[in-house]
Scaffold this active site. Structure first.
Site, PDB file in Angstrom:
ATOM      1  N   LYS A  12       0.894  -1.216   0.047  1.00 47.82           N
ATOM      2  CA  LYS A  12      -0.045   0.008   0.137  1.00 47.82           C
ATOM      3  C   LYS A  12       0.907   1.463  -0.139  1.00 47.82           C
ATOM      4  O   LYS A  12       1.988   1.228   0.033  1.00 47.82           O
ATOM      5  CB  LYS A  12      -1.009  -0.087   1.124  1.00 47.82           C
ATOM      6  CG  LYS A  12      -1.975  -1.155   1.127  1.00 47.82           C
ATOM      7  CD  LYS A  12      -2.597  -1.325   2.267  1.00 47.82           C
ATOM      8  CE  LYS A  12      -3.692  -2.480   2.332  1.00 47.82           C
ATOM      9  NZ  LYS A  12      -4.628  -2.699   3.539  1.00 47.82           N
ATOM     10  N   ARG A  93      -0.617 -14.845   3.752  1.00 48.03           N
ATOM     11  CA  ARG A  93      -1.463 -14.237   4.740  1.00 48.03           C
ATOM     12  C   ARG A  93      -0.749 -14.445   6.029  1.00 48.03           C
ATOM     13  O   ARG A  93      -0.791 -13.454   6.732  1.00 48.03           O
ATOM     14  CB  ARG A  93      -2.778 -15.102   4.988  1.00 48.03           C
ATOM     15  CG  ARG A  93      -3.791 -14.779   3.479  1.00 48.03           C
ATOM     16  CD  ARG A  93      -4.378 -13.652   3.537  1.00 48.03           C
ATOM     17  NE  ARG A  93      -5.225 -13.435   4.811  1.00 48.03           N
ATOM     18  CZ  ARG A  93      -5.942 -12.245   4.624  1.00 48.03           C
ATOM     19  NH1 ARG A  93      -5.983 -11.141   3.923  1.00 48.03           N
ATOM     20  NH2 ARG A  93      -6.853 -12.163   5.864  1.00 48.03           N
ATOM     21  N   THR A  99      -5.162  -8.472  10.344  1.00 44.37           N
ATOM     22  CA  THR A  99      -5.658  -7.332   9.668  1.00 44.37           C
ATOM     23  C   THR A  99      -5.470  -6.194  10.544  1.00 44.37           C
ATOM     24  O   THR A  99      -4.937  -5.206  10.184  1.00 44.37           O
ATOM     25  CB  THR A  99      -7.118  -7.302   9.634  1.00 44.37           C
ATOM     26  OG1 THR A  99      -7.373  -8.573   8.614  1.00 44.37           O
ATOM     27  CG2 THR A  99      -7.907  -6.238   8.646  1.00 44.37           C
ATOM     28  N   ARG A 115       2.884  -6.811   9.260  1.00 48.17           N
ATOM     29  CA  ARG A 115       1.763  -5.850  10.171  1.00 48.17           C
ATOM     30  C   ARG A 115       2.435  -5.773  11.406  1.00 48.17           C
ATOM     31  O   ARG A 115       2.108  -4.511  12.004  1.00 48.17           O
ATOM     32  CB  ARG A 115       0.496  -6.412   9.887  1.00 48.17           C
ATOM     33  CG  ARG A 115      -0.167  -6.035   8.401  1.00 48.17           C
ATOM     34  CD  ARG A 115      -1.346  -7.144   8.123  1.00 48.17           C
ATOM     35  NE  ARG A 115      -2.076  -6.653   6.696  1.00 48.17           N
ATOM     36  CZ  ARG A 115      -3.186  -7.025   6.670  1.00 48.17           C
ATOM     37  NH1 ARG A 115      -3.522  -8.215   7.166  1.00 48.17           N
ATOM     38  NH2 ARG A 115      -3.803  -6.711   5.387  1.00 48.17           N
ATOM     39  N   ASN A 144      -1.998  -0.915   7.558  1.00 45.67           N
ATOM     40  CA  ASN A 144      -1.421  -2.280   7.789  1.00 45.67           C
ATOM     41  C   ASN A 144      -0.498  -2.615   6.836  1.00 45.67           C
ATOM     42  O   ASN A 144      -0.119  -3.874   6.370  1.00 45.67           O
ATOM     43  CB  ASN A 144      -2.681  -3.336   7.953  1.00 45.67           C
ATOM     44  CG  ASN A 144      -3.526  -3.411   7.204  1.00 45.67           C
ATOM     45  OD1 ASN A 144      -3.469  -2.705   5.896  1.00 45.67           O
ATOM     46  ND2 ASN A 144      -4.671  -3.938   7.281  1.00 45.67           N
ATOM     47  N   HIS A 147      -1.863  -6.058   1.237  1.00 46.18           N
ATOM     48  CA  HIS A 147      -2.885  -6.663   1.092  1.00 46.18           C
ATOM     49  C   HIS A 147      -2.466  -8.130   0.428  1.00 46.18           C
ATOM     50  O   HIS A 147      -1.548  -8.114  -0.100  1.00 46.18           O
ATOM     51  CB  HIS A 147      -3.819  -5.978   0.066  1.00 46.18           C
ATOM     52  CG  HIS A 147      -4.934  -6.848  -0.267  1.00 46.18           C
ATOM     53  ND1 HIS A 147      -5.878  -7.046   0.116  1.00 46.18           N
ATOM     54  CD2 HIS A 147      -4.911  -7.562  -1.430  1.00 46.18           C
ATOM     55  CE1 HIS A 147      -6.899  -7.882  -0.545  1.00 46.18           C
ATOM     56  NE2 HIS A 147      -6.187  -8.241  -1.324  1.00 46.18           N
TER      57      HIS A 147
END
Ligand code: GDP
Ligand code: MG
Length: 223
Positions: A12, A93, A99, A115, A144, A147
């Site tokens: 991001k 993941r 998240t 994260r 965070n 993605h």
């Protein structure tokens, strides 16, 4: 043996602003996966909303869109990557972590995740610098940083949304079918219909999970 996945990763805007792309790529690296596609994308609202369409009704939708658009980091670029490999969806993941960055920082199993290391939660600011308050509560944003697709269906949709078939390394293109085929990207259909003067609504967004041909037929029949 489990299937090989082709899955989407986004770094991001804050990841680029804070020059964390190298660290994040290093952390995502695993012998079981390879990078099949990579590009820097200047994100617009259509793309951001198409990406987060499943969250449309959530209170955090607008701030999450603005985050992806780079409005909190004066940087409208996102790095999009397609990873290919056995269990790539789950592997990524896990490397990303939960998240919520605070959960990530306190989860013993996620302490070294991206994260946990780099994420933060911050109050959203109004234009005058004050904290944004909605219904008496301060609005917080999960910064965070990354993605990762959360399942096979989502991964297919998201890789097609962010990449064209020619962006994906030869051997994996079979999973991102050629334009004009039954699985051409959603983006292209949207553009065609927009050019024809049709406005696409929420219903069509939900239809995006269907093969393109079916969506196209339905749109034609709607006249
Ligand atoms: P992810 O797959 O781990 O990124 O999480 P989700 O798919 O559930 O949510 C998508 C994005 O929406 C997250 O990465 C966050 O940026 C944002 N988000 C999700 N849940 C919340 C929440 O409870 N509060 C806030 N502020 N943002 C959230
Ligand atoms: Mg998600």
């Amino acid at each position: 043996m489990s299937e090989k996945d082709l899955t989407l990763v986004l770094i991001k805007p804050d990841g680029l602003t804070h020059s964390l792309t190298g660290d994040i790529l290093t952390q995502l690296s695993a012998p079981s996966m390879e990078i099949a596609g990579a590009k820097v994308v200047s994100v617009d609202r259509d793309l951001a909303e198409a990406h987060y369409w499943e969250h449309k009704e959530k209170p955090y939708f607008e701030t999450t869109i603005r985050y992806l658009l780079g409005e909190y980091h004066s940087n409208h670029r996102v790095m999009a990557l397609a990873y290919y490999g056995e269990d790539a969806i789950a592997t990524i993941r896990k490397k990303m972590g939960p998240t919520n960055p605070l959960v990530a920082k306190h989860d013993p199993a996620a302490l070294t995740s991206i994260r946990a290391k780099y994420g933060s939660i911050e109050p959203v600011k109004n234009d005058d610098g004050s904290d944004m308050i909605i219904n008496g509560s301060t609005v917080f944003l999960f910064f965070n940083l990354v993605h990762g697709s959360d399942g096979p269906q989502t991964a297919e949709y998201e890789v097609k949304l962010w990449f064209q078939p020619e962006d994906i390394a030869e051997a994996k293109r079979v999973q991102v079918a050629k334009p004009g085929s039954r699985f051409e990207t959603v983006e292209r259909i949207v553009r065609e219909f927009d050019q024809a003067g049709n406005q696409l609504g929420e219903k069509t967004v939900l239809a995006w999970k269907k093969p393109a041909e079916q969506v196209r037929e339905e749109m034609k029949n709607k006249g």
